[in-house]
Design an enzyme around this catalytic site. Structure first.
Site, PDB file in Angstrom:
ATOM      1  N   ASN A 117      72.685 -23.529 -80.330  1.00  0.00           N
ATOM      2  CA  ASN A 117      71.469 -24.160 -80.730  1.00  0.00           C
ATOM      3  C   ASN A 117      71.002 -23.870 -81.925  1.00  0.00           C
ATOM      4  O   ASN A 117      70.592 -22.688 -82.210  1.00  0.00           O
ATOM      5  CB  ASN A 117      70.341 -23.726 -79.646  1.00  0.00           C
ATOM      6  CG  ASN A 117      69.024 -24.295 -79.898  1.00  0.00           C
ATOM      7  OD1 ASN A 117      68.813 -24.946 -80.752  1.00  0.00           O
ATOM      8  ND2 ASN A 117      68.228 -23.753 -78.934  1.00  0.00           N
ATOM      9  N   ASN A 168      69.219 -30.180 -73.841  1.00  0.00           N
ATOM     10  CA  ASN A 168      69.859 -30.482 -72.952  1.00  0.00           C
ATOM     11  C   ASN A 168      71.277 -31.009 -73.176  1.00  0.00           C
ATOM     12  O   ASN A 168      71.948 -31.558 -72.222  1.00  0.00           O
ATOM     13  CB  ASN A 168      69.222 -31.205 -71.935  1.00  0.00           C
ATOM     14  CG  ASN A 168      68.112 -30.453 -71.044  1.00  0.00           C
ATOM     15  OD1 ASN A 168      68.256 -29.493 -70.773  1.00  0.00           O
ATOM     16  ND2 ASN A 168      66.842 -31.487 -71.109  1.00  0.00           N
ATOM     17  N   ASP A 188      66.954 -17.324 -74.411  1.00  0.00           N
ATOM     18  CA  ASP A 188      67.070 -17.605 -73.008  1.00  0.00           C
ATOM     19  C   ASP A 188      66.897 -18.892 -72.355  1.00  0.00           C
ATOM     20  O   ASP A 188      67.550 -19.316 -71.564  1.00  0.00           O
ATOM     21  CB  ASP A 188      65.780 -16.847 -72.429  1.00  0.00           C
ATOM     22  CG  ASP A 188      66.006 -15.256 -72.649  1.00  0.00           C
ATOM     23  OD1 ASP A 188      67.174 -14.947 -72.308  1.00  0.00           O
ATOM     24  OD2 ASP A 188      64.904 -14.884 -72.730  1.00  0.00           O
ATOM     25  N   THR A 231      63.444 -13.991 -77.494  1.00  0.00           N
ATOM     26  CA  THR A 231      63.112 -12.934 -76.376  1.00  0.00           C
ATOM     27  C   THR A 231      64.589 -12.345 -76.157  1.00  0.00           C
ATOM     28  O   THR A 231      64.770 -11.171 -76.017  1.00  0.00           O
ATOM     29  CB  THR A 231      62.548 -13.284 -75.041  1.00  0.00           C
ATOM     30  OG1 THR A 231      61.313 -14.035 -75.592  1.00  0.00           O
ATOM     31  CG2 THR A 231      62.143 -12.112 -74.650  1.00  0.00           C
ATOM     32  N   ARG A 286      55.553 -22.890 -81.708  1.00  0.00           N
ATOM     33  CA  ARG A 286      56.825 -22.911 -81.716  1.00  0.00           C
ATOM     34  C   ARG A 286      57.266 -22.495 -83.375  1.00  0.00           C
ATOM     35  O   ARG A 286      58.227 -21.948 -83.561  1.00  0.00           O
ATOM     36  CB  ARG A 286      57.582 -23.939 -81.407  1.00  0.00           C
ATOM     37  CG  ARG A 286      58.016 -23.861 -79.855  1.00  0.00           C
ATOM     38  CD  ARG A 286      59.386 -24.671 -79.766  1.00  0.00           C
ATOM     39  NE  ARG A 286      59.951 -24.005 -78.335  1.00  0.00           N
ATOM     40  CZ  ARG A 286      60.947 -23.100 -78.316  1.00  0.00           C
ATOM     41  NH1 ARG A 286      61.380 -22.607 -79.432  1.00  0.00           N
ATOM     42  NH2 ARG A 286      61.149 -22.629 -77.225  1.00  0.00           N
ATOM     43  N   ASP A 312      62.420 -18.596 -66.689  1.00  0.00           N
ATOM     44  CA  ASP A 312      63.289 -17.807 -67.902  1.00  0.00           C
ATOM     45  C   ASP A 312      63.071 -18.664 -69.276  1.00  0.00           C
ATOM     46  O   ASP A 312      63.791 -19.188 -69.880  1.00  0.00           O
ATOM     47  CB  ASP A 312      64.772 -18.547 -67.553  1.00  0.00           C
ATOM     48  CG  ASP A 312      65.240 -17.761 -66.173  1.00  0.00           C
ATOM     49  OD1 ASP A 312      64.566 -16.796 -65.862  1.00  0.00           O
ATOM     50  OD2 ASP A 312      66.489 -17.825 -65.722  1.00  0.00           O
ATOM     51  N   GLU A 358      61.106 -21.349 -69.526  1.00  0.00           N
ATOM     52  CA  GLU A 358      60.774 -22.881 -69.553  1.00  0.00           C
ATOM     53  C   GLU A 358      59.554 -23.174 -68.493  1.00  0.00           C
ATOM     54  O   GLU A 358      59.536 -22.424 -67.428  1.00  0.00           O
ATOM     55  CB  GLU A 358      61.888 -23.565 -68.811  1.00  0.00           C
ATOM     56  CG  GLU A 358      63.338 -23.240 -69.517  1.00  0.00           C
ATOM     57  CD  GLU A 358      63.293 -23.908 -70.971  1.00  0.00           C
ATOM     58  OE1 GLU A 358      63.206 -25.173 -71.126  1.00  0.00           O
ATOM     59  OE2 GLU A 358      63.463 -23.185 -71.834  1.00  0.00           O
TER      60      GLU A 358
HETATM   61  N1  LIG Z   1      69.601 -29.361 -81.052  1.00  0.00           N
HETATM   62  C1  LIG Z   1      68.440 -28.998 -80.192  1.00  0.00           C
HETATM   63  N2  LIG Z   1      67.154 -29.540 -80.725  1.00  0.00           N
HETATM   64  C2  LIG Z   1      66.136 -29.327 -80.071  1.00  0.00           C
HETATM   65  N3  LIG Z   1      65.974 -28.355 -78.788  1.00  0.00           N
HETATM   66  C3  LIG Z   1      67.126 -27.803 -78.578  1.00  0.00           C
HETATM   67  C4  LIG Z   1      68.427 -28.072 -79.182  1.00  0.00           C
HETATM   68  N4  LIG Z   1      69.450 -27.237 -78.477  1.00  0.00           N
HETATM   69  C5  LIG Z   1      68.811 -26.670 -77.316  1.00  0.00           C
HETATM   70  N5  LIG Z   1      67.497 -26.818 -77.581  1.00  0.00           N
HETATM   71  C6  LIG Z   1      66.569 -26.260 -76.556  1.00  0.00           C
HETATM   72  O1  LIG Z   1      65.726 -25.390 -77.389  1.00  0.00           O
HETATM   73  C7  LIG Z   1      64.926 -24.684 -76.382  1.00  0.00           C
HETATM   74  C8  LIG Z   1      64.749 -23.142 -77.147  1.00  0.00           C
HETATM   75  O2  LIG Z   1      66.123 -22.547 -77.410  1.00  0.00           O
HETATM   76  P1  LIG Z   1      66.539 -20.935 -77.294  1.00  0.00           P
HETATM   77  O3  LIG Z   1      66.266 -20.464 -76.030  1.00  0.00           O
HETATM   78  O4  LIG Z   1      67.700 -20.842 -77.863  1.00  0.00           O
HETATM   79  O5  LIG Z   1      65.136 -20.370 -78.351  1.00  0.00           O
HETATM   80  P2  LIG Z   1      63.959 -19.552 -78.178  1.00  0.00           P
HETATM   81  O6  LIG Z   1      63.128 -20.214 -77.217  1.00  0.00           O
HETATM   82  O7  LIG Z   1      63.504 -19.439 -79.409  1.00  0.00           O
HETATM   83  O8  LIG Z   1      64.341 -18.299 -77.524  1.00  0.00           O
HETATM   84  P3  LIG Z   1      63.893 -17.460 -76.083  1.00  0.00           P
HETATM   85  O9  LIG Z   1      64.235 -18.440 -74.890  1.00  0.00           O
HETATM   86  O10 LIG Z   1      64.827 -16.100 -75.792  1.00  0.00           O
HETATM   87  O11 LIG Z   1      62.487 -17.162 -76.055  1.00  0.00           O
HETATM   88  C9  LIG Z   1      65.911 -24.616 -75.222  1.00  0.00           C
HETATM   89  O12 LIG Z   1      65.061 -24.903 -74.239  1.00  0.00           O
HETATM   90  C10 LIG Z   1      66.877 -25.606 -75.398  1.00  0.00           C
HETATM   91  O13 LIG Z   1      67.082 -26.281 -74.407  1.00  0.00           O
HETATM   92  C1  LIG Z   2      48.216  -8.064 -75.446  1.00  0.00           C
HETATM   93  C2  LIG Z   2      49.326  -8.604 -75.864  1.00  0.00           C
HETATM   94  C3  LIG Z   2      50.574  -8.602 -74.989  1.00  0.00           C
HETATM   95  C4  LIG Z   2      51.670  -9.415 -75.639  1.00  0.00           C
HETATM   96  C5  LIG Z   2      52.649  -9.796 -74.677  1.00  0.00           C
HETATM   97  C6  LIG Z   2      53.956 -10.296 -75.250  1.00  0.00           C
HETATM   98  C7  LIG Z   2      55.078 -10.700 -74.460  1.00  0.00           C
HETATM   99  C8  LIG Z   2      55.858  -9.623 -73.970  1.00  0.00           C
HETATM  100  C9  LIG Z   2      57.232 -10.115 -73.453  1.00  0.00           C
HETATM  101  C10 LIG Z   2      57.853  -9.580 -72.359  1.00  0.00           C
HETATM  102  C11 LIG Z   2      58.510 -10.528 -71.542  1.00  0.00           C
HETATM  103  C12 LIG Z   2      59.799 -10.118 -70.505  1.00  0.00           C
HETATM  104  C13 LIG Z   2      60.182 -11.266 -69.651  1.00  0.00           C
HETATM  105  C14 LIG Z   2      61.166 -12.342 -70.245  1.00  0.00           C
HETATM  106  C15 LIG Z   2      61.034 -13.313 -70.216  1.00  0.00           C
HETATM  107  C16 LIG Z   2      61.681 -14.708 -70.743  1.00  0.00           C
HETATM  108  O1  LIG Z   2      62.497 -15.147 -69.755  1.00  0.00           O
HETATM  109  C17 LIG Z   2      60.996 -15.677 -71.640  1.00  0.00           C
HETATM  110  C18 LIG Z   2      61.889 -16.565 -72.472  1.00  0.00           C
HETATM  111  O2  LIG Z   2      62.735 -15.801 -73.442  1.00  0.00           O
HETATM  112  N1  LIG Z   2      60.304 -14.664 -72.512  1.00  0.00           N
HETATM  113  C19 LIG Z   2      58.759 -14.767 -72.440  1.00  0.00           C
HETATM  114  C20 LIG Z   2      57.748 -14.095 -73.451  1.00  0.00           C
HETATM  115  O3  LIG Z   2      58.156 -15.375 -71.523  1.00  0.00           O
END
Ligand SMILES: Nc1ncnc2c1ncn2[C@@H]1O[C@H](COP(=O)(O)OP(=O)(O)OP(=O)(O)O)[C@@H](O)[C@H]1O
Ligand SMILES: CCCCCCCCCCCCC/C=C/[C@@H](O)[C@H](CO)NC(C)=O
Ligand SMILES: [Ca+2]
Length: 472
Positions: A66, A102, A125, A169, A232, A433, A435
């Protein structure tokens, strides 16, 4: 192993893994030389034979990158840190840099999986969740299992997934390896590690919605995620920004939670026994679960009738953690003693409380080492499945003919309960997770060890081993 032209007559180099601090692994090299060519060749042949016996090591993998996850460095991370290690280990690859959300999931439905020994997912994630949905969906399709039917047992996936962390994350990587570090994860893939993982299915009115492996959270973590999506552009910092705003808004949500306790499970959410490599709790619990399922199949136990516990209330947060959900922002996780492969999840209910109390709970699970469940407004249960129905949904079901009245009634209830903040937020969303889910009334069920990762669980540190010498 590699031949090298060196000043000494005959030599070869062995690359090996060295454990560093905090679960980090690095690749090191040592060069052996000797003047006897035949002896050198014998050594080389013996080492090559030994390597060939390690059939669990992948030889050909399919890589999804990604390019937009986390700090948008997925491609760079893969090319600079991972690809050179794969080529050193003679792993051949086919790489797909995704072009849209996707893309990886859809591709997994079409691709010839038999060509590969594993799938590698470069991202966070959300990206892992895509690959998870693609792989589980594909395996069900190939084995004629209807994943939309909640009564049919799902087919387990034998193809392993490796996660190269490049998200915000990276909870799944951190909680299964102990660190979010692309080189460490690449080395786990190269060695062919294998960690089974529980997967939960989520349904709305008996229709399949999603799979989840880490956090299914309503209230606080749903709102954090929803708020973070608008920002974002902030990258990983969007969660802290949204977390702070969500904390200030201090919403609670009314509804009913029902759950089935995991009666067979060895261990409990507050026993302080953390899931570690070769985990005894996972092995025992999955064995007991198999026995229970066999008994259910023979009709000795009727799981449909099995005791459900129901709790009605006002909740700040409802979190179902199928694993610890440890990540750099919460190093011990939302449920530090939850297990990767025991067939259960920990259901954490944070009831309506003051801002100060909620902050104390937040601080405990994000930064401090104290027990985050040791509060009168927090309850935690080890479960096999649960249901949640928001209050307005129950009312809608009962009075589905007069929508106008329901709106007025709910708004009145919120305003009298919350006179000072003037909030009018009836429902939260589910954070699955990372989403968001559209539906709020859901049912979740854990499937023991449905998938496998290229990981080995978190290795016990020396300090932990000294504390628990007889655990594994
Ligand atoms: N080429 C793409 N363009 C836009 N979105 C994409 C592309 N490839 C994947 N995605 C979507 O981007 C979303 C976020 O990606 P990713 O989980 O890698 O990063 P993040 O959200 O920054 O990290 P985390 O999920 O750990 O918080 C995913 O839901 C995925 O479906
Ligand atoms: C008073 C400020 C509080 C800040 C809280 C920040 C967030 C803490 C993150 C702990 C998250 C642990 C669970 C993980 C969830 C992941 O599935 C998800 C996607 O990457 N991340 C989040 C942050 O939802
Ligand atoms: Ca589990």
């Amino acid at each position: 192993m590699q031949w090298k032209h060196m000043c000494k007559p005959h030599a070869f180099t062995v690359h090996y893994v060295q454990r560093m601090k905090k679960h980090r692994w690095r690749c090191k090299a040592v060069t052996f030389w000797c003047s006897d060519e035949l002896l050198c060749c014998h050594w080389l042949q013996a080492l090559t034979d030994l390597l060939e016996q390690q059939t669990w090591r992948p030889k050909h993998v399919l890589v999804y990158i990604n390019p937009y996850g986390g700090k948008k460095k997925g491609k760079q991370i893969y090319e600079k840190k991972v690809a050179p290690l794969f080529s050193l280990a003679s792993i051949s690859t086919e790489v797909l840099v995704t072009e849209y959300a996707n893309h990886a999931r859809d591709n997994l439905y079409e691709v010839n999986l038999e060509k590969y020994d594993g799938i590698v997912c470069v991202g966070g994630d959300g990206m892992f969740s895509e690959v998870l949905h693609g792989l589980i969906g594909r395996v069900q399709k190939d084995s004629d299992v209807d994943q939309n039917n909640p009564k049919v047992p799902l087919s387990p996936c034998n193809m392993r997934i490796g996660i190269i962390p490049a998200g915000s994350t990276d909870c799944v990587c951190f909680a299964t390896v102990g660190i979010s570090d692309p080189v460490t994860s690449a080395l786990h893939i190269i060695l062919g590690d294998c960690q089974p993982l529980d997967v939960s299915t989520i349904y709305h009115k008996k229709a399949f919605l999603k799979y989840s492996v880490s956090l299914l959270g309503y209230g606080f973590y749903g709102d954090v995620l929803k708020g973070s999506e608008k920002n974002r552009w902030l990258g990983p910092a969007r969660y802290d920004f949204s977390g702070f705003k969500t904390f200030l808004s201090h919403h609670y949500y009314e509804g009913t939670v029902s759950f089935q306790p995991a009666k067979w499970a060895v261990g409990s959410p507050r026993d302080k026994i953390c899931c570690r490599s070769g985990c005894y709790i996972c092995r025992q619990s999955s064995k007991q679960l198999e026995e229970q399922q066999r008994a259910e199949a023979r009709g000795l136990e009727n799981n449909e009738q099995e005791d459900w516990t129901t709790i009605k209330g006002k909740f700040m947060a409802i979190n179902a953690a199928s694993m610890s959900c440890a990540c750099p922002r919460s190093p011990r996780g939302l449920s530090p003693a939850a297990h990767l492969a025991d067939g259960t999840a920990d259901l954490i209910l944070v009831r309506k409380c003051s801002r100060l109390n909620f902050l104390r709970h937040l601080i405990r699970h994000t930064t401090s080492n104290s027990d985050q469940f040791d509060f009168p407004f927090v309850d935690v249960y080890r479960i096999r499945s649960f249901q949640f129905t928001p209050k307005h949904f129950e009312e809608e079901d009962a009075e589905s003919t007069d929508l106008g009245n329901i709106g007025k009634k709910n708004f009145a209830q919120i305003c009298t309960d919350h006179p000072s903040c003037g909030c009018n937020q009836l429902n939260s969303v589910w954070n699955c997770d990372g989403e968001t889910l559209e539906q709020t009334a859901i049912e979740m069920r854990v499937h023991c060890q449905l998938i496998k990762l290229f990981a080995r669980g978190i290795e016990e540190s020396q300090k932990e081993e000294d504390k628990n010498p007889s655990r594994v």
